[in-house]
Design a protein around this motif. Structure first.
Motif, PDB file in Angstrom:
ATOM      1  N   ASN A 190      -7.248  11.825  -3.566  1.00 39.02           N
ATOM      2  CA  ASN A 190      -7.306  10.752  -2.568  1.00 39.02           C
ATOM      3  C   ASN A 190      -5.741  10.961  -2.257  1.00 39.02           C
ATOM      4  OD1 ASN A 190      -6.897   8.618  -1.003  1.00 39.02           O
ATOM      5  ND2 ASN A 190      -7.976   7.199  -2.416  1.00 39.02           N
ATOM      6  N   ASP A 223      -4.046   4.721  -4.965  1.00 37.72           N
ATOM      7  CA  ASP A 223      -4.471   3.258  -4.824  1.00 37.72           C
ATOM      8  C   ASP A 223      -3.922   2.748  -3.561  1.00 37.72           C
ATOM      9  OD1 ASP A 223      -5.891   3.418  -7.186  1.00 37.72           O
ATOM     10  OD2 ASP A 223      -4.014   3.039  -8.322  1.00 37.72           O
ATOM     11  N   GLY A 224      -3.116   3.459  -2.992  1.00 42.69           N
ATOM     12  CA  GLY A 224      -2.369   3.083  -1.658  1.00 42.69           C
ATOM     13  C   GLY A 224      -3.013   3.031  -0.423  1.00 42.69           C
ATOM     14  N   THR A 225      -2.556   3.059   0.714  1.00 41.95           N
ATOM     15  CA  THR A 225      -2.940   3.340   1.753  1.00 41.95           C
ATOM     16  C   THR A 225      -2.394   3.802   2.891  1.00 41.95           C
ATOM     17  OG1 THR A 225      -2.142   1.090   2.953  1.00 41.95           O
ATOM     18  CG2 THR A 225      -4.156   0.988   1.833  1.00 41.95           C
ATOM     19  N   GLY A 272       0.841  -1.127  -0.032  1.00 42.95           N
ATOM     20  CA  GLY A 272      -0.024  -0.081   0.088  1.00 42.95           C
ATOM     21  C   GLY A 272       0.750   1.313  -0.219  1.00 42.95           C
TER      22      GLY A 272
END
Length: 334
Positions: free
Chosen positions: A307, A311-313, A143
């Protein structure tokens, strides 16, 4: 200092790289190297942020020099016995002398040290973050975000260059100017660029694209230090950051994002800038303000979309040994 009194940063660094294949100097090896930072230093702050975002805590250990130093360089005066617990040194200078007797380059943080030999590998602050993002990919957390997406790379480099020249280094050009004309010119460039950034960020959440990128990592360390030290100490005093709506909200947004605010120790930042160098503030008095609790106030930037991690965290919490004091703490670790 140039002939007209303008401040000119010494950019003579040890440029050995740590790469995945080792062909440019040293190979990436988990546990082999130690990143040395100081919480006070904005250039080191970049490396601490990227290491957190990439989740490299288990692969690359981190030593933290204290906020005070003298002609002998950054010191580990906050560690037990005044020595880095891994390298066993009192002064960062010791690692530089092992690499380059005579220390022809400046002794700066961030620095990466080879633990087995105790020698500096690199103190090239710009290259360090880029390589942590790319060359250490095999050891990054699941992530981990892409801070230099290919589709935005040219724009990231352009914005980051402008931020470095006029803001990151611009506050130093104001603070260390050797005359009125040099100061006035640095002040003009700084505020023209901050006005440009204010306009740019009024309608977008991040500097480039719709996620956090290397450009945001480079701007944040200057913004987070602005009211605490640069506004007064470096006479960058047209306005406080808290008086610039979009930039203040943007800075709070990043501060509240895991990996950014949890690298900041305001007490150490102020201790460094108000005590070093001693001749500017001979009493060593460290101001208690400004109140830092506003950094946790709502920023409303979510409405702009995007965001932060793409696509990561977000990264998890920092290791206990690397946690910073809560906002509002008046403890000054010196």
């Amino acid at each position: 200092m140039t002939g007209d009194g303008s401040y000119e940063r010494d950019r003579t660094y040890i440029k050995t790289r740590i790469t995945a294949d080792g062909q440019d100097g040293c190979p990436v090896e988990p546990g082999r190297y130690r990143l040395i930072i100081a919480r006070a230093c904005p250039w080191a702050n970049r490396s601490a942020i990227v290491r957190r975002l990439m989740g490299l805590e288990g692969a690359l250990s981190m030593g933290i020099a204290g906020p005070l130093h003298d002609e002998r360089s950054w010191a580990f005066h906050l560690d037990p016995g005044g020595r880095d617990p891994v390298l066993g040194i009192e002064w960062l200078r010791e690692a530089f002398l092992l690499r380059a007797p005579g220390c022809p380059s400046g002794i700066t943080v961030p620095t990466i040290v080879d633990i087995p030999t105790g020698r500096v590998v690199t103190n090239d602050f710009e290259r360090i973050t880029l390589d942590l993002e790319s060359q250490w990919a095999a050891h990054q957390r699941d992530g981990a975000p892409d801070l230099c997406p290919e589709r935005w790379r040219d724009e990231i480099e352009d914005v980051a260059d402008k931020v470095y020249r006029d803001v990151n280094d611009g506050v130093y050009q104001c603070g260390f100017a050797g005359g009125q004309q040099a100061y006035d010119e640095a002040y003009r460039r700084l505020w023209e660029r901050l006005d440009w950034l204010e306009e740019r960020l009024a309608g977008r959440r991040h500097l480039v694209g719709d996620t956090i990128t290397e450009a945001d990592v480079r701007l944040f360390p200057t913004l987070v230090r602005f009211d605490a030290v640069y506004h007064g100490r470096f006479t960058c005093n047209r306005q406080k950051l808290t008086e610039i709506p979009a930039l203040w909200a943007y800075a709070r947004d990043l501060f509240q994002t895991p990996g950014f605010g949890d690298t900041i120790n305001f007490a150490q930042i102020k201790a460094h800038y108000y005590v070093v160098p001693h001749d500017i503030n001979p009493t060593g008095t460290i101001p208690r303000g400004p109140d830092t609790r506003g950094w946790l106030s709502p920023h409303g930037r979510e409405e702009l979309g995007g965001n932060p991690f793409g696509d990561g965290t977000p990264p998890g919490p920092p290791p206990p040994s690397e946690r910073v004091p809560p906002l509002g703490s008046t403890t000054v670790d010196v």
